[in-house]
Write a protein that holds these residues in place. Structure first.
Motif, PDB file in Angstrom:
ATOM      1  N   VAL A  14      -7.949   3.767  -0.940  1.00 18.51           N
ATOM      2  CA  VAL A  14      -6.522   4.109  -0.923  1.00 18.51           C
ATOM      3  C   VAL A  14      -6.263   5.150  -2.015  1.00 18.51           C
ATOM      4  O   VAL A  14      -6.689   4.966  -3.171  1.00 18.51           O
ATOM      5  CB  VAL A  14      -5.648   2.864  -1.160  1.00 18.51           C
ATOM      6  CG1 VAL A  14      -4.173   3.225  -1.125  1.00 18.51           C
ATOM      7  CG2 VAL A  14      -5.972   1.789  -0.118  1.00 18.51           C
TER       8      VAL A  14
ATOM      9  N   ASP B 160      -0.771   6.748  -2.622  1.00 16.53           N
ATOM     10  CA  ASP B 160      -0.424   5.680  -1.690  1.00 16.53           C
ATOM     11  C   ASP B 160      -0.465   4.313  -2.365  1.00 16.53           C
ATOM     12  O   ASP B 160       0.384   3.459  -2.113  1.00 16.53           O
ATOM     13  CB  ASP B 160      -1.369   5.697  -0.484  1.00 16.53           C
ATOM     14  CG  ASP B 160      -1.063   6.827   0.477  1.00 16.53           C
ATOM     15  OD1 ASP B 160       0.019   7.413   0.370  1.00 16.53           O
ATOM     16  OD2 ASP B 160      -1.922   7.126   1.327  1.00 16.53           O
ATOM     17  N   ARG B 161      -1.465   4.084  -3.220  1.00 14.92           N
ATOM     18  CA  ARG B 161      -1.537   2.770  -3.860  1.00 14.92           C
ATOM     19  C   ARG B 161      -0.353   2.549  -4.789  1.00 14.92           C
ATOM     20  O   ARG B 161       0.194   1.456  -4.859  1.00 14.92           O
ATOM     21  CB  ARG B 161      -2.862   2.593  -4.592  1.00 14.92           C
ATOM     22  CG  ARG B 161      -3.016   3.338  -5.898  1.00 14.92           C
ATOM     23  CD  ARG B 161      -4.328   3.010  -6.588  1.00 14.92           C
ATOM     24  NE  ARG B 161      -5.481   3.471  -5.821  1.00 14.92           N
ATOM     25  CZ  ARG B 161      -6.738   3.274  -6.175  1.00 14.92           C
ATOM     26  NH1 ARG B 161      -6.999   2.574  -7.276  1.00 14.92           N
ATOM     27  NH2 ARG B 161      -7.735   3.739  -5.455  1.00 14.92           N
TER      28      ARG B 161
ATOM     29  N   LEU C 208       2.610   3.803  -4.438  1.00 15.37           N
ATOM     30  CA  LEU C 208       3.756   3.572  -3.563  1.00 15.37           C
ATOM     31  C   LEU C 208       3.762   2.150  -3.019  1.00 15.37           C
ATOM     32  O   LEU C 208       4.788   1.450  -3.075  1.00 15.37           O
ATOM     33  CB  LEU C 208       3.730   4.578  -2.409  1.00 15.37           C
ATOM     34  CG  LEU C 208       4.834   4.450  -1.359  1.00 15.37           C
ATOM     35  CD1 LEU C 208       6.182   4.792  -1.964  1.00 15.37           C
ATOM     36  CD2 LEU C 208       4.540   5.364  -0.164  1.00 15.37           C
ATOM     37  N   HIS C 209       2.614   1.697  -2.525  1.00 17.01           N
ATOM     38  CA  HIS C 209       2.547   0.377  -1.899  1.00 17.01           C
ATOM     39  C   HIS C 209       2.620  -0.750  -2.917  1.00 17.01           C
ATOM     40  O   HIS C 209       3.247  -1.790  -2.665  1.00 17.01           O
ATOM     41  CB  HIS C 209       1.269   0.270  -1.063  1.00 17.01           C
ATOM     42  CG  HIS C 209       1.223   1.208   0.091  1.00 17.01           C
ATOM     43  ND1 HIS C 209       0.049   1.750   0.562  1.00 17.01           N
ATOM     44  CD2 HIS C 209       2.211   1.729   0.862  1.00 17.01           C
ATOM     45  CE1 HIS C 209       0.314   2.562   1.582  1.00 17.01           C
ATOM     46  NE2 HIS C 209       1.616   2.560   1.771  1.00 17.01           N
TER      47      HIS C 209
ATOM     48  N   LYS D  40       6.233  -0.959  -3.852  1.00 12.26           N
ATOM     49  CA  LYS D  40       7.045  -1.472  -2.749  1.00 12.26           C
ATOM     50  C   LYS D  40       6.897  -2.978  -2.595  1.00 12.26           C
ATOM     51  O   LYS D  40       7.898  -3.718  -2.612  1.00 12.26           O
ATOM     52  CB  LYS D  40       6.646  -0.779  -1.443  1.00 12.26           C
ATOM     53  CG  LYS D  40       7.355  -1.331  -0.210  1.00 12.26           C
ATOM     54  CD  LYS D  40       6.870  -0.648   1.072  1.00 12.26           C
ATOM     55  CE  LYS D  40       7.512  -1.267   2.303  1.00 12.26           C
ATOM     56  NZ  LYS D  40       7.043  -0.606   3.557  1.00 12.26           N
ATOM     57  N   TYR D  41       5.657  -3.444  -2.454  1.00  5.99           N
ATOM     58  CA  TYR D  41       5.451  -4.865  -2.185  1.00  5.99           C
ATOM     59  C   TYR D  41       5.590  -5.714  -3.440  1.00  5.99           C
ATOM     60  O   TYR D  41       5.978  -6.878  -3.365  1.00  5.99           O
ATOM     61  CB  TYR D  41       4.092  -5.072  -1.519  1.00  5.99           C
ATOM     62  CG  TYR D  41       4.003  -4.390  -0.173  1.00  5.99           C
ATOM     63  CD1 TYR D  41       4.851  -4.755   0.874  1.00  5.99           C
ATOM     64  CD2 TYR D  41       3.103  -3.346   0.057  1.00  5.99           C
ATOM     65  CE1 TYR D  41       4.790  -4.110   2.101  1.00  5.99           C
ATOM     66  CE2 TYR D  41       3.040  -2.708   1.281  1.00  5.99           C
ATOM     67  CZ  TYR D  41       3.889  -3.090   2.295  1.00  5.99           C
ATOM     68  OH  TYR D  41       3.841  -2.454   3.507  1.00  5.99           O
TER      69      TYR D  41
ATOM     70  N   ILE E  95       0.095  -8.984  -1.139  1.00 11.66           N
ATOM     71  CA  ILE E  95       0.254  -7.580  -1.520  1.00 11.66           C
ATOM     72  C   ILE E  95      -1.069  -6.835  -1.336  1.00 11.66           C
ATOM     73  O   ILE E  95      -1.100  -5.722  -0.794  1.00 11.66           O
ATOM     74  CB  ILE E  95       0.741  -7.471  -2.979  1.00 11.66           C
ATOM     75  CG1 ILE E  95       2.156  -8.046  -3.107  1.00 11.66           C
ATOM     76  CG2 ILE E  95       0.736  -6.006  -3.440  1.00 11.66           C
ATOM     77  CD1 ILE E  95       2.616  -8.219  -4.551  1.00 11.66           C
TER      78      ILE E  95
ATOM     79  N   TRP F  60      -1.829  -5.954   2.272  1.00 13.28           N
ATOM     80  CA  TRP F  60      -0.998  -4.882   2.844  1.00 13.28           C
ATOM     81  C   TRP F  60      -1.313  -3.508   2.247  1.00 13.28           C
ATOM     82  O   TRP F  60      -0.845  -2.492   2.755  1.00 13.28           O
ATOM     83  CB  TRP F  60       0.478  -5.215   2.668  1.00 13.28           C
ATOM     84  CG  TRP F  60       1.157  -5.769   3.872  1.00 13.28           C
ATOM     85  CD1 TRP F  60       2.048  -5.105   4.688  1.00 13.28           C
ATOM     86  CD2 TRP F  60       1.050  -7.091   4.436  1.00 13.28           C
ATOM     87  NE1 TRP F  60       2.486  -5.921   5.697  1.00 13.28           N
ATOM     88  CE2 TRP F  60       1.897  -7.161   5.569  1.00 13.28           C
ATOM     89  CE3 TRP F  60       0.325  -8.225   4.098  1.00 13.28           C
ATOM     90  CZ2 TRP F  60       2.021  -8.296   6.355  1.00 13.28           C
ATOM     91  CZ3 TRP F  60       0.449  -9.370   4.865  1.00 13.28           C
ATOM     92  CH2 TRP F  60       1.285  -9.396   5.977  1.00 13.28           C
ATOM     93  N   LEU F  61      -2.096  -3.455   1.182  1.00 11.01           N
ATOM     94  CA  LEU F  61      -2.300  -2.212   0.434  1.00 11.01           C
ATOM     95  C   LEU F  61      -2.844  -1.072   1.288  1.00 11.01           C
ATOM     96  O   LEU F  61      -2.389   0.063   1.170  1.00 11.01           O
ATOM     97  CB  LEU F  61      -3.262  -2.457  -0.733  1.00 11.01           C
ATOM     98  CG  LEU F  61      -2.672  -2.719  -2.109  1.00 11.01           C
ATOM     99  CD1 LEU F  61      -3.778  -2.819  -3.131  1.00 11.01           C
ATOM    100  CD2 LEU F  61      -1.673  -1.648  -2.505  1.00 11.01           C
ATOM    101  N   HIS F  62      -3.849  -1.356   2.121  1.00 12.17           N
ATOM    102  CA  HIS F  62      -4.470  -0.263   2.878  1.00 12.17           C
ATOM    103  C   HIS F  62      -3.908  -0.141   4.290  1.00 12.17           C
ATOM    104  O   HIS F  62      -4.473   0.555   5.130  1.00 12.17           O
ATOM    105  CB  HIS F  62      -6.000  -0.419   2.914  1.00 12.17           C
ATOM    106  CG  HIS F  62      -6.507  -1.585   3.698  1.00 12.17           C
ATOM    107  ND1 HIS F  62      -6.381  -2.881   3.258  1.00 12.17           N
ATOM    108  CD2 HIS F  62      -7.168  -1.652   4.885  1.00 12.17           C
ATOM    109  CE1 HIS F  62      -6.947  -3.691   4.143  1.00 12.17           C
ATOM    110  NE2 HIS F  62      -7.422  -2.970   5.151  1.00 12.17           N
ATOM    111  N   GLN F  63      -2.752  -0.809   4.515  1.00  9.50           N
ATOM    112  CA  GLN F  63      -2.056  -0.692   5.794  1.00  9.50           C
ATOM    113  C   GLN F  63      -2.991  -0.973   6.971  1.00  9.50           C
ATOM    114  O   GLN F  63      -3.181  -0.126   7.860  1.00  9.50           O
ATOM    115  CB  GLN F  63      -1.432   0.704   5.933  1.00  9.50           C
ATOM    116  CG  GLN F  63      -0.487   1.085   4.802  1.00  9.50           C
ATOM    117  CD  GLN F  63       0.806   0.264   4.800  1.00  9.50           C
ATOM    118  OE1 GLN F  63       1.710   0.513   5.592  1.00  9.50           O
ATOM    119  NE2 GLN F  63       0.901  -0.724   3.915  1.00  9.50           N
TER     120      GLN F  63
END
Length: 237
Positions: free
Chosen positions: A104, A108-109, A111-112, A115-116, A144, A147-150
């Motif tokens: 990731v 992106d990491r 952001l995620h 977010k979570y 969490i 969900w990190l790598h979608q």
């Protein structure tokens, strides 16, 4: 998204899973229910590539977990019933460790994680060592990280155990978001009310054998899921 074909797994003379066939399509939240020892965890661990199975095949996004395990594992996340995290790490180090494994990006990491972490009110706790976390906090951290790598597919074994009502509500919303985006969820639960309200499809397993599966309407008809489950539990295999 996930195809389980003629899956069987034995522990010595004990048949844990007996010729199981299931298909979880993109967009579906699929519940997996059964009594303790019915074969739910064995099935989930087989799908996740943790357990070797005796016969059958498991395909994730068209790839075999038996012959292409690494390719499969990039496509899904797995949350066990008792998350076994690295207690010596802080929460943020653990999340960065998971993000590194799945490649990731830094953007992106960040952001995620934000977010979570904010969703579960964990952002302020991520600097603390995991050893200091309660069971519920560890469960949130595991969610969490999943969900990190979608991932396209999320496997969960009793994900609501240890969560407070607010966190459980938030998780249900996150599960639906994954499926609305074209992913799929396959999870076991003993909370039949949750399964009945949340799942698109459900499978009931008893002593390793699939006894009923389909849409919620097909499985329960005019009865409650609890009534159907208890009725099936009272029948002999």
């Amino acid at each position: 998204m996930l195809k389980i074909e003629h899956l069987s797994k034995n522990y010595g003379d004990k048949i844990a899973v007996d010729d199981l066939n299931l298909h979880i399509a993109p967009g579906e939240i699929y519940g997996f229910i059964g009594h303790n020892g019915a074969g739910k965890t064995t099935t989930l661990k087989s799908v996740a590539g943790i357990l070797q199975f005796d016969t059958g095949e498991i395909y994730i996004d068209g790839k075999s977990i038996r012959t292409q395990p690494l390719e499969c594992k990039h496509s899904f996340a797995y949350i066990p019933d008792n998350p076994d995290l690295y207690d010596y790490m802080t929460g943020i180090k653990y999340l960065n460790f998971i993000a590194d494994i799945f490649g990731v990006s830094a953007k992106d990491r960040q952001l995620h994680i934000r977010k979570y972490g904010d969703i579960f009110e964990m952002t302020g706790e991520l600097a603390q060592p995991i050893a200091a976390y309660s069971h519920g906090m560890k469960q949130k951290l595991a969610i969490i990280s999943a969900w990190l790598h979608q991932p396209k597919l999320i496997l969960m074994d009793e994900p609501f155990v240890g969560l407070d009502p607010k966190a459980a509500h938030l998780l249900k919303g996150m599960m639906r978001e994954v499926c609305d985006a074209g992913g799929a969820i396959f999870f076991s639960t003993h909370v039949l009310e949750v399964a009945e309200k949340l799942c698109d499809k459900v499978a009931i397993i008893k002593k390793g054998k699939l006894v009923r599966s389909g849409t919620m309407e097909e499985v329960k008809g005019d009865d409650s899921l609890e009534d159907v489950f208890l009725e099936l539990e009272g029948e002999s295999c």
